[in-house]
Design a protein around this motif. Structure first.
Motif, PDB file in Angstrom:
ATOM      1  N   GLU A 206       0.805  -1.215   0.000  1.00 40.30           N
ATOM      2  CA  GLU A 206       0.000   0.000   0.000  1.00 40.30           C
ATOM      3  C   GLU A 206       0.843   1.272   0.000  1.00 40.30           C
ATOM      4  N   ARG A 207       2.156   1.142   0.136  1.00 36.90           N
ATOM      5  CA  ARG A 207       3.010   2.321   0.226  1.00 36.90           C
ATOM      6  C   ARG A 207       3.177   3.007  -1.121  1.00 36.90           C
ATOM      7  N   ASP A 208       3.417   4.308  -1.028  1.00 33.53           N
ATOM      8  CA  ASP A 208       3.804   5.061  -2.213  1.00 33.53           C
ATOM      9  C   ASP A 208       5.215   4.638  -2.623  1.00 33.53           C
ATOM     10  N   PRO A 209       5.490   4.539  -3.921  1.00 37.47           N
ATOM     11  CA  PRO A 209       6.824   4.096  -4.346  1.00 37.47           C
ATOM     12  C   PRO A 209       7.960   4.959  -3.810  1.00 37.47           C
ATOM     13  N   HIS A 210       7.681   6.219  -3.482  1.00 30.50           N
ATOM     14  CA  HIS A 210       8.725   7.113  -2.995  1.00 30.50           C
ATOM     15  C   HIS A 210       8.781   7.164  -1.473  1.00 30.50           C
ATOM     16  N   ASP A 211       7.936   6.398  -0.799  1.00 28.60           N
ATOM     17  CA  ASP A 211       7.914   6.391   0.660  1.00 28.60           C
ATOM     18  C   ASP A 211       8.921   5.363   1.170  1.00 28.60           C
ATOM     19  N   LEU A 212      10.057   5.852   1.685  1.00 28.27           N
ATOM     20  CA  LEU A 212      11.110   4.980   2.201  1.00 28.27           C
ATOM     21  C   LEU A 212      11.296   5.163   3.702  1.00 28.27           C
ATOM     22  N   THR A 213      10.260   5.610   4.382  1.00 30.31           N
ATOM     23  CA  THR A 213      10.334   5.747   5.826  1.00 30.31           C
ATOM     24  C   THR A 213      10.401   4.359   6.473  1.00 30.31           C
ATOM     25  N   PRO A 214      10.997   4.252   7.665  1.00 30.22           N
ATOM     26  CA  PRO A 214      11.152   2.929   8.300  1.00 30.22           C
ATOM     27  C   PRO A 214       9.818   2.267   8.589  1.00 30.22           C
ATOM     28  N   LEU A 215       9.821   0.943   8.495  1.00 30.31           N
ATOM     29  CA  LEU A 215       8.647   0.160   8.847  1.00 30.31           C
ATOM     30  C   LEU A 215       8.505   0.067  10.360  1.00 30.31           C
ATOM     31  N   GLY A 235      16.874   2.837   4.268  1.00 27.09           N
ATOM     32  CA  GLY A 235      17.577   4.040   4.682  1.00 27.09           C
ATOM     33  C   GLY A 235      18.723   4.375   3.744  1.00 27.09           C
ATOM     34  N   ARG A 236      19.500   3.358   3.365  1.00 25.67           N
ATOM     35  CA  ARG A 236      20.587   3.599   2.411  1.00 25.67           C
ATOM     36  C   ARG A 236      20.043   4.055   1.066  1.00 25.67           C
ATOM     37  N   LEU A 237      18.966   3.410   0.624  1.00 26.31           N
ATOM     38  CA  LEU A 237      18.371   3.794  -0.649  1.00 26.31           C
ATOM     39  C   LEU A 237      17.826   5.221  -0.599  1.00 26.31           C
ATOM     40  N   MET A 241      19.042   8.274  -2.911  1.00 30.16           N
ATOM     41  CA  MET A 241      18.088   8.995  -3.752  1.00 30.16           C
ATOM     42  C   MET A 241      18.088  10.482  -3.415  1.00 30.16           C
ATOM     43  N   ASN A 242      18.114  10.810  -2.121  1.00 30.61           N
ATOM     44  CA  ASN A 242      18.177  12.227  -1.743  1.00 30.61           C
ATOM     45  C   ASN A 242      19.462  12.876  -2.233  1.00 30.61           C
ATOM     46  N   SER A 243      20.565  12.138  -2.102  1.00 26.82           N
ATOM     47  CA  SER A 243      21.837  12.693  -2.566  1.00 26.82           C
ATOM     48  C   SER A 243      21.811  12.913  -4.073  1.00 26.82           C
ATOM     49  N   MET A 244      21.245  11.969  -4.808  1.00 30.82           N
ATOM     50  CA  MET A 244      21.180  12.134  -6.252  1.00 30.82           C
ATOM     51  C   MET A 244      20.253  13.301  -6.640  1.00 30.82           C
ATOM     52  N   ARG A 245      19.128  13.421  -5.912  1.00 31.07           N
ATOM     53  CA  ARG A 245      18.239  14.560  -6.197  1.00 31.07           C
ATOM     54  C   ARG A 245      18.936  15.873  -5.904  1.00 31.07           C
ATOM     55  N   HIS A 246      19.635  15.929  -4.777  1.00 31.16           N
ATOM     56  CA  HIS A 246      20.364  17.157  -4.439  1.00 31.16           C
ATOM     57  C   HIS A 246      21.454  17.439  -5.470  1.00 31.16           C
ATOM     58  N   LEU A 247      22.134  16.369  -5.897  1.00 27.72           N
ATOM     59  CA  LEU A 247      23.209  16.560  -6.878  1.00 27.72           C
ATOM     60  C   LEU A 247      22.651  17.095  -8.192  1.00 27.72           C
ATOM     61  N   ILE A 248      21.542  16.520  -8.623  1.00 28.73           N
ATOM     62  CA  ILE A 248      20.941  17.001  -9.871  1.00 28.73           C
ATOM     63  C   ILE A 248      20.500  18.456  -9.733  1.00 28.73           C
ATOM     64  N   SER A 249      19.869  18.768  -8.592  1.00 25.37           N
ATOM     65  CA  SER A 249      19.429  20.153  -8.367  1.00 25.37           C
ATOM     66  C   SER A 249      20.622  21.096  -8.296  1.00 25.37           C
ATOM     67  N   ASP A 250      21.651  20.693  -7.541  1.00 23.70           N
ATOM     68  CA  ASP A 250      22.838  21.545  -7.428  1.00 23.70           C
ATOM     69  C   ASP A 250      23.524  21.727  -8.775  1.00 23.70           C
ATOM     70  N   THR A 251      23.618  20.631  -9.517  1.00 22.70           N
ATOM     71  CA  THR A 251      24.285  20.720 -10.822  1.00 22.70           C
ATOM     72  C   THR A 251      23.538  21.666 -11.751  1.00 22.70           C
ATOM     73  N   VAL A 305      31.627   9.769  -4.805  1.00 26.67           N
ATOM     74  CA  VAL A 305      31.792   9.551  -3.368  1.00 26.67           C
ATOM     75  C   VAL A 305      30.465   9.147  -2.729  1.00 26.67           C
ATOM     76  N   ILE A 306      29.394   9.817  -3.094  1.00 24.80           N
ATOM     77  CA  ILE A 306      28.072   9.506  -2.526  1.00 24.80           C
ATOM     78  C   ILE A 306      27.668   8.077  -2.870  1.00 24.80           C
ATOM     79  N   HIS A 307      27.911   7.679  -4.109  1.00 26.29           N
ATOM     80  CA  HIS A 307      27.540   6.325  -4.528  1.00 26.29           C
ATOM     81  C   HIS A 307      28.352   5.262  -3.796  1.00 26.29           C
ATOM     82  N   ARG A 308      29.658   5.449  -3.715  1.00 24.15           N
ATOM     83  CA  ARG A 308      30.526   4.426  -3.129  1.00 24.15           C
ATOM     84  C   ARG A 308      30.398   4.370  -1.614  1.00 24.15           C
ATOM     85  N   GLY A 309      29.977   5.467  -1.001  1.00 22.25           N
ATOM     86  CA  GLY A 309      29.884   5.490   0.458  1.00 22.25           C
ATOM     87  C   GLY A 309      28.948   4.443   1.005  1.00 22.25           C
ATOM     88  N   ASP A 310      27.843   4.142   0.312  1.00 21.15           N
ATOM     89  CA  ASP A 310      26.849   3.189   0.801  1.00 21.15           C
ATOM     90  C   ASP A 310      26.862   1.856   0.073  1.00 21.15           C
TER      91      ASP A 310
END
Length: 465
Positions: A206-215, A235-237, A241-251, A305-310
């Motif tokens: 029933e979750r939204d595909p973008h809802d990654l909050t803890p169960l 949490g890692r995902l 995803m947040n890092s990639m969104r921020h990177l795209i926005s920052d770029t 760095v963001i990708h390899r960190g996790d």
């Protein structure tokens, strides 16, 4: 064989439990059946042996001595006891002191060595049928006659065997009913146990595909490990995803201004007729292109760095090797050939758990900042002190501006290609690497004399690594 294993692997857990319980009940049923038959046979033998002893004692007690001779009048009570097994044949033999048969069936052969013993059982035959016998002895000491008389009484085994089979059959009925009840109970218990899994699956569906909050972790202890692992994965995902969104926005934000400036300079160049002004425009385009390329390199480095960190497995790394790798690549000689970079290494290995590529990217960014904004001499090194391993870059200078240091750890998305933007993004990359491996970025300034940027991590011992 492989297909059978794959089919069993796809079987539901309820079916697996049912199969396991069925196997256990079948195996246990065989053992219980054997034990029940053995118990039934022993119980039947004990019960009918007591009847034989009672009948033999009744017969023995009826023997008397009259005129110097033993006399027997068979009591009816003895045969009434044995009549409890109406389908069995009954035989008896009364043996005198000299082994002669006083009365009864001579076909009943007594084992040797029974003189003086009483209540002795033995198995034999009675007119071709298997039979069970007991021998009871009675001692007489009369004036006219003395000696030992032995009374042997036996009966065939039909009632005994029937009783043993009946006890076994009733035990199997109880076992079958208990087994069926246990199977039904096991299925109900398994379904009740798996209800939390169904609830978790329903919640995920029933979750939204973008809802990654803890169960919700309010689950049975055996399921909590799976929920914790799933929450850690989400949490890692979510961080990636947040890092990639921020990177795209920052770029997009960072590149919008320089690209627009390059487009404007190109338009001016096409309309300009003065050769000197064209040369200046070309020079500005070249400068902005260089700065833009440097910014793109840093942003790609940040994404790496963001990708390899996790996602990359941590390994034991000697920080001295990272220093030598960065130094031997020689990027500093291309960027600032007029500034010498001096490596400074500890005498002993400096081990940490990290990722070599990420550490190299962080150190390259720190070294690039030192070469661009610091002054010679520039030193790069790896040292260990009090259980803390550090890899650092040091130059003579005051370090970044205070606003850069205050924004450390946040998103560096200022517009333009200023010193603050470039150096801040390099520090952000180093800060992200340190945080990914349980370390920290330490900036040590001493006025206008020296500035050191160090990545500090918990050191691991060589023998424990």
């Amino acid at each position: 064989m492989t297909s059978l294993l794959s089919r069993f692997g796809a079987t539901s857990l309820t079916a697996r439990v049912a199969l396991g319980v069925t196997f256990l009940l079948t195996f246990g049923g065989i053992i219980v059946s054997i034990a029940a038959f053995a118990y039934g046979r022993e119980a039947a033998r004990t019960a009918y042996d007591r009847l034989l002893v009672g009948a033999a004692n009744d017969i023995a007690s009826a023997i008397t001595v009259v005129d110097g001779h033993p006399v027997l009048e068979l009591p009816h009570s003895a045969f009434e006891l044995l009549a409890l097994a109406p389908d069995d044949r009954i035989g008896y033999r009364i043996v005198g002191p000299n082994g002669q048969t006083l009365t009864g069936y001579d076909e009943i052969a007594l084992p040797a060595g029974l003189a003086g013993y009483s209540d002795v059982f033995f198995d034999g035959a009675f007119f071709g049928e298997a039979a069970r016998y007991v021998v009871v002895s009675r001692r007489f000491a009369e004036r006219t006659w003395s000696g030992t008389i032995r009374v042997a009484v036996g009966q065939t085994l039909q009632a005994r065997n029937a009783m043993a089979v009946d006890i076994t059959r009733k035990a199997l009925y109880v076992l079958a009913a208990s087994g069926l009840a246990m199977m039904l109970l096991a299925v109900l218990v398994v379904r009740a146990v798996f209800n939390p899994l169904k609830r978790i699956a329903g919640g995920l569906a029933e979750r939204d595909p973008h809802d990654l909050t803890p169960l919700d972790t309010d689950v049975p202890r055996e399921t909590a490990m799976m929920i914790q692992a799933l929450n850690a994965f989400m949490g890692r995902l979510d961080r990636q995803m947040n890092s990639m969104r921020h990177l795209i926005s920052d770029t997009a934000h960072q590149l919008r201004t320089p690209v627009a400036a390059l487009r404007a300079q190109a338009d001016l160049f096409s309309d300009e007729e003065d050769p000197e002004r064209k040369d200046r425009i070309v020079e500005r385009i070249q400068t902005r292109s260089t700065s833009l390329g440097r910014l793109l390199d840093q942003m790609l480095s940040q994404a790496l760095v963001i990708h390899r960190g996790d996602s990359v497995r941590r390994e034991r790394i000697d920080l001295r090797d990272v220093v030598l790798d960065v130094f031997e690549e020689g990027d500093h000689a291309v960027l600032r050939p007029d500034i010498a970079v001096v490596p400074q290494l500890a005498d002993q290995p400096v081990y940490v758990l990290a990722d070599t590529t990420s550490l190299q990217e962080a150190v390259k960014n720190l070294l690039s900042n030192a070469l661009k904004y610091g002054r010679a001499p520039v030193r790069i090194g790896a040292t260990s002190e009090n259980g803390v391993a550090s890899i650092w870059v040091e130059d003579v200078g005051g370090g970044p501006d205070p606003e850069i240091l205050s924004a450390l750890g946040t998103r560096f998305n200022q517009s333009g290609l200023s010193r603050q933007n470039s150096s801040g993004l390099g520090l952000a990359i180093a800060h992200a690497v340190a945080r990914s491996f349980e370390g920290q970025l330490v900036l040590d300034t001493h006025g206008d004399r020296t500035f050191r940027a160090a990545l500090c991590f918990p050191e691991i011992k060589a023998e424990a690594a």
